[in-house]
Write an enzyme that holds these catalytic residues in place. Structure first.
Site, short mmCIF file in Angstrom:
data_model
loop_
_atom_site.label_atom_id
_atom_site.label_comp_id
_atom_site.label_asym_id
_atom_site.label_seq_id
_atom_site.Cartn_x
_atom_site.Cartn_y
_atom_site.Cartn_z
N HIS A 22 0.80 -0.99 -0.07
CA HIS A 22 0.11 -0.05 0.07
C HIS A 22 0.94 1.27 0.06
CE1 HIS A 22 -4.25 -1.63 0.90
NE2 HIS A 22 -3.34 -2.78 1.09
N ASP A 114 -5.21 6.34 2.26
CA ASP A 114 -5.70 4.97 2.12
C ASP A 114 -7.00 4.35 2.35
OD1 ASP A 114 -5.85 1.71 1.80
OD2 ASP A 114 -3.61 2.08 1.38
N THR A 136 -6.41 1.25 -3.16
CA THR A 136 -5.04 0.75 -3.76
C THR A 136 -5.51 -0.57 -4.77
OG1 THR A 136 -3.77 1.46 -1.96
CG2 THR A 136 -3.01 -0.42 -3.16
#
Length: 226
Positions: A22, A114, A136
């Site tokens: 990530h 994220d 992602t």
């Protein structure tokens, strides 16, 4: 520059989920932003900073804490404990990081977080900052998880093939692993579904995808989410 006086350059603070798979996509995205004239700061955990000592050209680094600065997952003992503390301590230290940048004269204009860390959007909004969710995983995978989160896909899957608008008919082995092997790693499965818990509050949604390969699924996913 005088203390407290802000720079005119747009400042983006990027917060990846603290694992390599990530961190790297977020880093590459930060490099693209810098190439467009923006200032980008990548916020990694203290543990990653201490153990990897990363240095990147043009992209600045800063840190937050996941609550386990000495041993990360090993120190936590189990995934659920780690994720809970990451949210609690991460929220606090992210807020402190935002305040430090404001006092230093280069306040954060946008937090790109994220999607595994939806609590980061709450922190950004409390400070009056634009929030952008960064997914992602490929769009098609997220689209399936989106259906699972909103219970448009019944789990465990008992009837095959699975029909999801915008996708070809899917057999069980075509599904993401957390759905293919239902009940495996429940803490992680809860995390991937929680990506959509407050997505409608995000100002922007960024998807890591090859649009030409996923054109049909990209449109319904984000049309349904607004």
């Amino acid at each position: 520059m005088e203390k407290g006086r802000r720079s005119s350059t747009v400042h983006v603070l990027a917060l990846p989920y603290p694992t390599q798979g990530h961190l790297n996509p977020m880093l590459q995205f930060c490099k693209r932003l810098v190439s467009k004239g923006l200032k980008a700061t990548l916020a990694i955990t203290t543990f990653i900073s201490n153990t990897m000592q990363p240095k990147f050209d043009f992209v600045q680094l800063d840190t937050i804490s996941d609550g386990y600065d000495e041993g990360r997952f090993k120190q936590a003992g189990d995934v659920q404990t780690y994720l809970a503390r990451l949210e609690a301590v991460g929220s606090k230290t992210l807020a402190e990081l935002i305040k430090r940048h404001r006092i230093a004269g280069h306040p954060v204009d946008c937090v790109i977080y994220d999607a595994f860390l939806p609590w980061a959007l709450d922190v950004a909004k409390k400070h009056g900052i634009v929030g952008a969710a960064f997914f992602t995983q490929p769009c098609a995978v997220n689209y399936i998880y989106y259906h699972a989160h909103h219970r448009l896909l019944t789990l465990p899957v008992l009837s095959l093939p699975v029909s999801i608008t915008g996708l070809l008919l899917l057999e069980l082995e075509n599904m993401p692993s957390f759905i293919y092997v239902h009940g495996s790693y429940p803490a992680y499965f809860e995390m991937v579904l929680s990506q959509f818990s407050n997505m409608e509050k995000a100002d922007y949604v960024v998807v890591n995808t090859f649009y030409k390969l996923e054109e049909k699924v990209s449109l319904p996913m984000f049309t349904n989410s607004t």
